[in-house]
Design an enzyme around this catalytic site. Sequence first.
Site, PDB file in Angstrom:
ATOM      1  N   THR A 129      50.816  87.890  46.316  1.00 39.96           N
ATOM      2  CA  THR A 129      51.984  88.783  46.357  1.00 39.96           C
ATOM      3  C   THR A 129      52.039  89.644  45.098  1.00 39.96           C
ATOM      4  OG1 THR A 129      53.241  87.266  47.741  1.00 39.96           O
ATOM      5  CG2 THR A 129      54.532  88.805  46.402  1.00 39.96           C
TER       6      THR A 129
ATOM      7  N   GLY B 232      46.233  53.715  50.399  1.00 38.13           N
ATOM      8  CA  GLY B 232      46.791  54.964  49.877  1.00 38.13           C
ATOM      9  C   GLY B 232      48.308  55.012  49.832  1.00 38.13           C
TER      10      GLY B 232
ATOM     11  N   ASP C 261      58.799  91.779  47.034  1.00 38.33           N
ATOM     12  CA  ASP C 261      59.047  91.769  48.485  1.00 38.33           C
ATOM     13  C   ASP C 261      60.550  91.721  48.722  1.00 38.33           C
ATOM     14  OD1 ASP C 261      59.842  89.101  48.114  1.00 38.33           O
ATOM     15  OD2 ASP C 261      57.917  88.290  48.786  1.00 38.33           O
TER      16      ASP C 261
ATOM     17  N   ASP D  90      59.784  87.216  40.549  1.00 32.35           N
ATOM     18  CA  ASP D  90      59.707  86.456  41.796  1.00 32.35           C
ATOM     19  C   ASP D  90      60.029  85.013  41.454  1.00 32.35           C
ATOM     20  OD1 ASP D  90      59.358  85.966  44.473  1.00 32.35           O
ATOM     21  OD2 ASP D  90      57.251  86.550  44.545  1.00 32.35           O
TER      22      ASP D  90
ATOM     23  N   ARG E 261      53.637  89.626  55.082  1.00 31.97           N
ATOM     24  CA  ARG E 261      52.679  88.515  54.940  1.00 31.97           C
ATOM     25  C   ARG E 261      51.836  88.437  56.198  1.00 31.97           C
ATOM     26  NH1 ARG E 261      51.347  84.809  51.788  1.00 31.97           N
ATOM     27  NH2 ARG E 261      53.032  85.048  50.289  1.00 31.97           N
TER      28      ARG E 261
ATOM     29  N   LYS F  66      56.421  94.577  51.451  1.00 29.39           N
ATOM     30  CA  LYS F  66      55.298  93.652  51.700  1.00 29.39           C
ATOM     31  C   LYS F  66      55.446  93.010  53.065  1.00 29.39           C
ATOM     32  CE  LYS F  66      55.142  88.981  50.608  1.00 29.39           C
ATOM     33  NZ  LYS F  66      55.336  87.820  49.726  1.00 29.39           N
TER      34      LYS F  66
HETATM   35  C1  R5P Z   1      57.710  84.766  49.101  1.00 28.18           C
HETATM   36  O1  R5P Z   1      58.613  84.681  49.871  1.00 28.18           O
HETATM   37  C2  R5P Z   1      57.771  84.202  47.721  1.00 28.18           C
HETATM   38  O2  R5P Z   1      58.882  84.665  47.026  1.00 28.18           O
HETATM   39  C3  R5P Z   1      56.546  84.545  46.937  1.00 28.18           C
HETATM   40  O3  R5P Z   1      56.504  85.952  46.818  1.00 28.18           O
HETATM   41  C4  R5P Z   1      55.293  84.123  47.586  1.00 28.18           C
HETATM   42  O4  R5P Z   1      55.481  83.071  48.463  1.00 28.18           O
HETATM   43  C5  R5P Z   1      54.289  83.727  46.552  1.00 28.18           C
HETATM   44  O5  R5P Z   1      53.118  83.314  47.179  1.00 28.18           O
HETATM   45  P1  R5P Z   1      51.711  83.952  46.800  1.00 28.18           P
HETATM   46  O6  R5P Z   1      51.570  83.877  45.306  1.00 28.18           O
HETATM   47  O7  R5P Z   1      50.714  83.089  47.523  1.00 28.18           O
HETATM   48  O8  R5P Z   1      51.690  85.351  47.322  1.00 28.18           O
END
Ligand code: R5P
Length: 244
Positions: free
Chosen positions: A225, A37, A168, A217, A193, A191
């Site tokens: 998100t 691999g 966020d 984003d 996580r 938001k």
């Molecule tokens: C967060 O800090 C990033 O800017 C994105 O909002 C996020 O990581 C996207 O991940 P997902 O689509 O899994 O929510």
Amino acid sequence: MHRLLLAGSANPDLAARTAEALGAGLAVRELTRFPDGEIHVDIRESVRDADVYLLQATAPPIESNLLELLLLSDACRRGGAARVTGVIPYFGYARQDRRATGREAVGAKVLAQALSGAGIERIVTIDLHSAGLEGVFPSALEHLTALPTLAAALGPPKDALGVVVSPDAGAIKLAERWGRRLALPVALVHKTRLTGDAVATHGVAGDVRGRRPLVVDDMISTGGTLAAAIGALLEAGAEPEVTV
Ligand code: R5P
């Protein structure tokens, strides 16, 4: 010093189109794997004294794309290249730009150091996850933005009833840049996580009622998100005409 465009296997279509746009060829290289691999790279033309542009996103599958990039850079350096510039449109691990709890790694820094250690003297990348990330790069950094290109693709705002939304707190600076560009107000979804693929929202700061949201984003991984942000916006009375 002649320029040479060399690409890993992360995005053959982007590599071909980049070569076409530059009116250049792609350097010939062979990427194979040993039976266990391990990745093996072999550049099949001279790189001596060349100014090499090594194109490879560290996108999924990130481990193999990253390793290809490191090995290709090392091969260039050992082959006598004058300079290696890593062109990394998507910089993986950029989310790991700080320690949220006590004992996490700062993955972005680890990657930046590995790239520099493999001989990449300069990095060209687009819209890093956070501007503060620039500080982790030992190599020179050309930090580009796709905002004007994306804004042009979007076309002029239909009316003044839009609102730029950051899904966020991390994307608020990006949203403010979009807001200035489009002359629109900015709102923020609160938001948190919970896990890698679960987030919770706790309301919206800013006036979104009756407005059409443009959610910005720097990345989509699971889409959690964005889905959560759009849910929160609709609950707060935004129009269901959402642009991402
Ligand atoms: C967060 O800090 C990033 O800017 C994105 O909002 C996020 O990581 C996207 O991940 P997902 O689509 O899994 O929510």
